[in-house]
Design a protein around this motif. Structure first.
Motif, PDB file in Angstrom:
ATOM      1  N   ASP A   1       6.918   4.641   1.122  1.00  0.00           N
ATOM      2  CA  ASP A   1       6.321   5.903   1.558  1.00  0.00           C
ATOM      3  C   ASP A   1       7.252   6.614   2.530  1.00  0.00           C
ATOM      4  OD1 ASP A   1       3.684   7.581   1.757  1.00  0.00           O
ATOM      5  OD2 ASP A   1       4.321   7.272   3.838  1.00  0.00           O
ATOM      6  N   LEU A   2       7.784   5.880   3.464  1.00  0.00           N
ATOM      7  CA  LEU A   2       8.724   6.448   4.440  1.00  0.00           C
ATOM      8  C   LEU A   2       9.997   6.911   3.753  1.00  0.00           C
ATOM      9  CD1 LEU A   2       9.412   6.933   7.462  1.00  0.00           C
ATOM     10  CD2 LEU A   2      10.310   4.600   7.511  1.00  0.00           C
ATOM     11  N   LEU A   3      10.507   6.102   2.840  1.00  0.00           N
ATOM     12  CA  LEU A   3      11.754   6.434   2.145  1.00  0.00           C
ATOM     13  C   LEU A   3      11.630   7.720   1.350  1.00  0.00           C
ATOM     14  CD1 LEU A   3      14.613   5.230   1.455  1.00  0.00           C
ATOM     15  CD2 LEU A   3      13.542   4.323  -0.616  1.00  0.00           C
ATOM     16  N   PHE A   4      10.548   7.875   0.607  1.00  0.00           N
ATOM     17  CA  PHE A   4      10.392   9.063  -0.236  1.00  0.00           C
ATOM     18  C   PHE A   4      10.143  10.321   0.579  1.00  0.00           C
ATOM     19  CE2 PHE A   4       8.631   5.995  -3.624  1.00  0.00           C
ATOM     20  CZ  PHE A   4       9.907   5.747  -4.097  1.00  0.00           C
ATOM     21  N   ASN A   5       9.590  10.173   1.766  1.00  0.00           N
ATOM     22  CA  ASN A   5       9.295  11.343   2.599  1.00  0.00           C
ATOM     23  C   ASN A   5      10.406  11.683   3.598  1.00  0.00           C
ATOM     24  OD1 ASN A   5       6.523  12.312   1.882  1.00  0.00           O
ATOM     25  ND2 ASN A   5       5.995  10.178   2.312  1.00  0.00           N
ATOM     26  N   GLU A   6      11.118  10.666   4.051  1.00  0.00           N
ATOM     27  CA  GLU A   6      12.129  10.892   5.089  1.00  0.00           C
ATOM     28  C   GLU A   6      13.561  10.756   4.586  1.00  0.00           C
ATOM     29  OE1 GLU A   6      11.860  11.694   8.543  1.00  0.00           O
ATOM     30  OE2 GLU A   6       9.879  12.341   7.843  1.00  0.00           O
TER      31      GLU A   6
ATOM     32  N   TRP B   1       4.700   1.656 -11.455  1.00  0.00           N
ATOM     33  CA  TRP B   1       5.671   2.745 -11.516  1.00  0.00           C
ATOM     34  C   TRP B   1       4.977   4.088 -11.748  1.00  0.00           C
ATOM     35  CZ3 TRP B   1      10.134   3.883  -9.744  1.00  0.00           C
ATOM     36  CH2 TRP B   1      10.861   4.970 -10.249  1.00  0.00           C
ATOM     37  N   LYS B   2       3.981   4.096 -12.625  1.00  0.00           N
ATOM     38  CA  LYS B   2       3.226   5.321 -12.870  1.00  0.00           C
ATOM     39  C   LYS B   2       2.480   5.763 -11.603  1.00  0.00           C
ATOM     40  CE  LYS B   2       2.638   4.579 -17.837  1.00  0.00           C
ATOM     41  NZ  LYS B   2       1.686   4.230 -18.929  1.00  0.00           N
ATOM     42  N   SER B   3       2.000   4.793 -10.831  1.00  0.00           N
ATOM     43  CA  SER B   3       1.324   5.114  -9.565  1.00  0.00           C
ATOM     44  C   SER B   3       2.300   5.742  -8.572  1.00  0.00           C
ATOM     45  CB  SER B   3       0.706   3.847  -8.964  1.00  0.00           C
ATOM     46  OG  SER B   3      -0.307   3.325  -9.803  1.00  0.00           O
ATOM     47  N   LEU B   4       3.524   5.219  -8.517  1.00  0.00           N
ATOM     48  CA  LEU B   4       4.538   5.787  -7.636  1.00  0.00           C
ATOM     49  C   LEU B   4       4.914   7.200  -8.077  1.00  0.00           C
ATOM     50  CD1 LEU B   4       6.891   2.717  -7.073  1.00  0.00           C
ATOM     51  CD2 LEU B   4       5.371   3.775  -5.393  1.00  0.00           C
ATOM     52  N   LEU B   5       5.043   7.395  -9.384  1.00  0.00           N
ATOM     53  CA  LEU B   5       5.348   8.725  -9.903  1.00  0.00           C
ATOM     54  C   LEU B   5       4.261   9.718  -9.515  1.00  0.00           C
ATOM     55  CD1 LEU B   5       6.647   8.013 -13.530  1.00  0.00           C
ATOM     56  CD2 LEU B   5       7.938   9.083 -11.679  1.00  0.00           C
ATOM     57  N   SER B   6       3.016   9.324  -9.713  1.00  0.00           N
ATOM     58  CA  SER B   6       1.894  10.199  -9.404  1.00  0.00           C
ATOM     59  C   SER B   6       1.823  10.522  -7.917  1.00  0.00           C
ATOM     60  CB  SER B   6       0.586   9.539  -9.858  1.00  0.00           C
ATOM     61  OG  SER B   6      -0.530  10.322  -9.501  1.00  0.00           O
ATOM     62  N   ALA B   7       2.114   9.527  -7.084  1.00  0.00           N
ATOM     63  CA  ALA B   7       1.982   9.703  -5.640  1.00  0.00           C
ATOM     64  C   ALA B   7       3.150  10.451  -5.021  1.00  0.00           C
ATOM     65  CB  ALA B   7       1.828   8.337  -4.970  1.00  0.00           C
ATOM     66  N   TYR B   8       4.366  10.249  -5.553  1.00  0.00           N
ATOM     67  CA  TYR B   8       5.552  10.706  -4.810  1.00  0.00           C
ATOM     68  C   TYR B   8       6.504  11.635  -5.561  1.00  0.00           C
ATOM     69  CZ  TYR B   8       4.159   7.075  -1.528  1.00  0.00           C
ATOM     70  OH  TYR B   8       3.460   6.306  -0.626  1.00  0.00           O
TER      71      TYR B   8
ATOM     72  N   HIS C   1       0.836  -1.200   0.000  1.00  0.00           N
ATOM     73  CA  HIS C   1       0.000   0.000   0.000  1.00  0.00           C
ATOM     74  C   HIS C   1       0.874   1.255   0.000  1.00  0.00           C
ATOM     75  CE1 HIS C   1      -3.014  -2.888   1.678  1.00  0.00           C
ATOM     76  NE2 HIS C   1      -3.810  -2.202   0.894  1.00  0.00           N
ATOM     77  N   ILE C   2       0.473   2.226  -0.813  1.00  0.00           N
ATOM     78  CA  ILE C   2       1.144   3.519  -0.846  1.00  0.00           C
ATOM     79  C   ILE C   2       0.111   4.613  -0.572  1.00  0.00           C
ATOM     80  CG2 ILE C   2       2.900   2.673  -2.442  1.00  0.00           C
ATOM     81  CD1 ILE C   2       1.431   4.242  -4.681  1.00  0.00           C
ATOM     82  N   TYR C   3       0.580   5.858  -0.479  1.00  0.00           N
ATOM     83  CA  TYR C   3      -0.295   6.995  -0.197  1.00  0.00           C
ATOM     84  C   TYR C   3      -0.431   7.813  -1.480  1.00  0.00           C
ATOM     85  CZ  TYR C   3      -2.368  10.468   3.028  1.00  0.00           C
ATOM     86  OH  TYR C   3      -3.223  11.311   3.711  1.00  0.00           O
TER      87      TYR C   3
END
Length: 207
Positions: A186-191, A83-90, A43-45
């Motif tokens: 999620d933690l990696l991309f934010n922290e 990958w597109k979902s990760l791009l859109s989210a983060y 799950h991602i945000y």
């Protein structure tokens, strides 16, 4: 103390907190494959809240399959979609660009078995964190362990076992609030570089 885990798709925060509290990680590879677990999902945000990323696999209709023998379906371009979902989210997160080059090959390299793919995901996250984890794989299946901690239950995607972890800033938390125990991505991309410090500071408090 050794601890036993199922390899999962970009493990959630609970998995990594548990792993960092043990000396050796043992990956279970001889269990029977079960549907709807973190073996094939994470799950991602995203902009609309919690988003499930699910890997399609080929199920045997006759006999049970061992996890190590389950193949990824080639009928869907799921890697492109994820990958597109990760791009859109983060892509607006503080550290996505910092790790993008390390993560992109995971979604651009075809793989046959889901277990191999999940082990690769774990390896890439460890590289991003500059984290050395002593790992080995099971040689046969055991229903229980006397001398090892058994965290295999964490593969269950339908239940939370621990009280919420400490909050950190998430991309869309102004819209939907803090979402607990997402994929470690999620933690990696934010922290970013603080990810390891965060994981090491968390406690596994049973609900």
């Amino acid at each position: 103390m050794n601890a036993v885990f199922h390899p999962t798709y970009f493990p959630n925060i609970a998995h990594f907190v548990a792993m960092l509290q043990t000396k050796h990680v043992v990956f279970e590879i001889h269990d029977n494959f079960l549907k709807q677990t973190y073996r094939t999902r994470t799950h991602i945000y995203a902009a609309n809240g919690k988003l499930l990323l699910n890997i399609p696999v080929i199920h045997s209709q006759k006999n049970r399959q061992q996890y190590k023998d389950v193949k990824v379906s080639k009928d869907y371009k799921w890697q492109d979609l994820h990958w597109k979902s990760l791009l859109s989210a983060y892509r607006t997160s503080p550290f996505f660009e910092y790790y993008e080059d390390e993560l992109y090959p995971v979604f651009n390299t075809k793989t046959e078995f889901i277990l191999d793919f999940n082990l690769k995901c774990f390896e890439v996250i460890c590289d991003c964190l500059q984290l050395e984890v002593n790992t080995r794989e099971t040689k046969h299946y055991q229903s229980s362990y006397e001398n090892n901690l058994d965290f295999r239950y964490l593969v269950n995607a339908k239940k939370e076992y621990f009280k919420p972890f400490d909050t950190y800033t998430q991309v869309f938390d102004d819209k939907h609030g803090f979402i607990n125990n997402l994929s470690v991505l999620d933690l990696l991309f934010n922290e970013g570089p603080n990810t390891l410090n965060y994981l090491e500071s968390q406690k596994l408090n049973p609900i």
